[in-house]
Design a protein around this motif. Structure first.
Motif, PDB file in Angstrom:
ATOM      1  N   GLU A  33     -13.015  47.596  33.851  1.00 27.16           N
ATOM      2  CA  GLU A  33     -11.891  47.708  34.882  1.00 27.16           C
ATOM      3  C   GLU A  33     -11.305  46.509  35.167  1.00 27.16           C
ATOM      4  OE1 GLU A  33     -11.327  49.604  39.007  1.00 27.16           O
ATOM      5  OE2 GLU A  33     -12.653  50.659  37.829  1.00 27.16           O
ATOM      6  N   GLU A  34     -11.891  45.582  35.526  1.00 27.99           N
ATOM      7  CA  GLU A  34     -11.375  44.199  35.900  1.00 27.99           C
ATOM      8  C   GLU A  34     -10.664  43.573  34.681  1.00 27.99           C
ATOM      9  OE1 GLU A  34     -12.353  40.075  38.395  1.00 27.99           O
ATOM     10  OE2 GLU A  34     -13.822  41.567  38.564  1.00 27.99           O
TER      11      GLU A  34
ATOM     12  N   ALA B 134      -9.328  44.879  32.090  1.00 30.46           N
ATOM     13  CA  ALA B 134      -7.969  45.539  32.127  1.00 30.46           C
ATOM     14  C   ALA B 134      -7.115  45.186  32.915  1.00 30.46           C
ATOM     15  CB  ALA B 134      -8.217  47.121  32.112  1.00 30.46           C
ATOM     16  N   HIS B 135      -7.486  44.752  34.102  1.00 32.43           N
ATOM     17  CA  HIS B 135      -6.653  44.422  35.146  1.00 32.43           C
ATOM     18  C   HIS B 135      -6.076  43.089  34.787  1.00 32.43           C
ATOM     19  CE1 HIS B 135      -4.750  43.514  39.308  1.00 32.43           C
ATOM     20  NE2 HIS B 135      -5.511  42.515  39.095  1.00 32.43           N
ATOM     21  N   HIS B 136      -6.974  41.979  34.385  1.00 34.83           N
ATOM     22  CA  HIS B 136      -6.591  40.694  33.935  1.00 34.83           C
ATOM     23  C   HIS B 136      -5.669  40.665  32.599  1.00 34.83           C
ATOM     24  CE1 HIS B 136      -8.929  38.190  36.534  1.00 34.83           C
ATOM     25  NE2 HIS B 136      -9.883  38.745  36.450  1.00 34.83           N
TER      26      HIS B 136
ATOM     27  N   SER C 262      -8.443  49.934  29.102  1.00 35.74           N
ATOM     28  CA  SER C 262      -8.505  50.834  30.166  1.00 35.74           C
ATOM     29  C   SER C 262      -8.810  52.253  29.740  1.00 35.74           C
ATOM     30  CB  SER C 262      -7.140  50.526  30.583  1.00 35.74           C
ATOM     31  OG  SER C 262      -6.239  50.955  29.656  1.00 35.74           O
TER      32      SER C 262
ATOM     33  N   LYS D 150      -4.524  48.566  26.283  1.00 34.11           N
ATOM     34  CA  LYS D 150      -5.059  50.172  26.609  1.00 34.11           C
ATOM     35  C   LYS D 150      -6.568  50.047  25.998  1.00 34.11           C
ATOM     36  CE  LYS D 150      -3.867  54.725  25.078  1.00 34.11           C
ATOM     37  NZ  LYS D 150      -3.066  55.727  24.363  1.00 34.11           N
TER      38      LYS D 150
ATOM     39  N   ASN E  87      -3.720  43.447  30.401  1.00 33.13           N
ATOM     40  CA  ASN E  87      -3.297  44.842  30.407  1.00 33.13           C
ATOM     41  C   ASN E  87      -3.126  45.443  29.101  1.00 33.13           C
ATOM     42  OD1 ASN E  87      -2.270  47.367  31.264  1.00 33.13           O
ATOM     43  ND2 ASN E  87      -0.064  46.627  31.716  1.00 33.13           N
TER      44      ASN E  87
END
Length: 77
Positions: A29-30, A32-34, A41, A38, A36
């Motif tokens: 999750e983190e 994917a935040h750093h 995520s 697919k 972006n």
């Protein structure tokens, strides 16, 4: 004569090792935040992410940059 050493900080580190260490450090999750993308995520896995990163240079460069930033040696202390 000594063998020249590589100046590449990623020399000898496989993409799989690099990605595995980032997932252990940040979690999907983190991560994917750093970065972006697919594959981080939506139903993430090491295998699917490696497949995407090996084909997508810009994404691999972002992953490598995050790895270098988060695993920088503490030589300035």
């Amino acid at each position: 004569m000594s063998k020249p050493t590589s100046k590449d900080p990623l020399h000898g580190i496989t993409l799989e090792t690099l990605l595995t260490q980032l997932v252990e450090q940040y979690g999907w999750e983190e991560l994917a935040h750093h970065i972006n993308i697919k594959c981080f995520s939506s139903d993430p896995s090491i295998a699917s992410s490696l497949k995407f990163l090996r084909k997508t240079a810009w994404a691999r460069q972002k992953v490598e940059a995050l790895y270098l930033q988060s695993h920088r040696p503490m030589t300035d202390v």
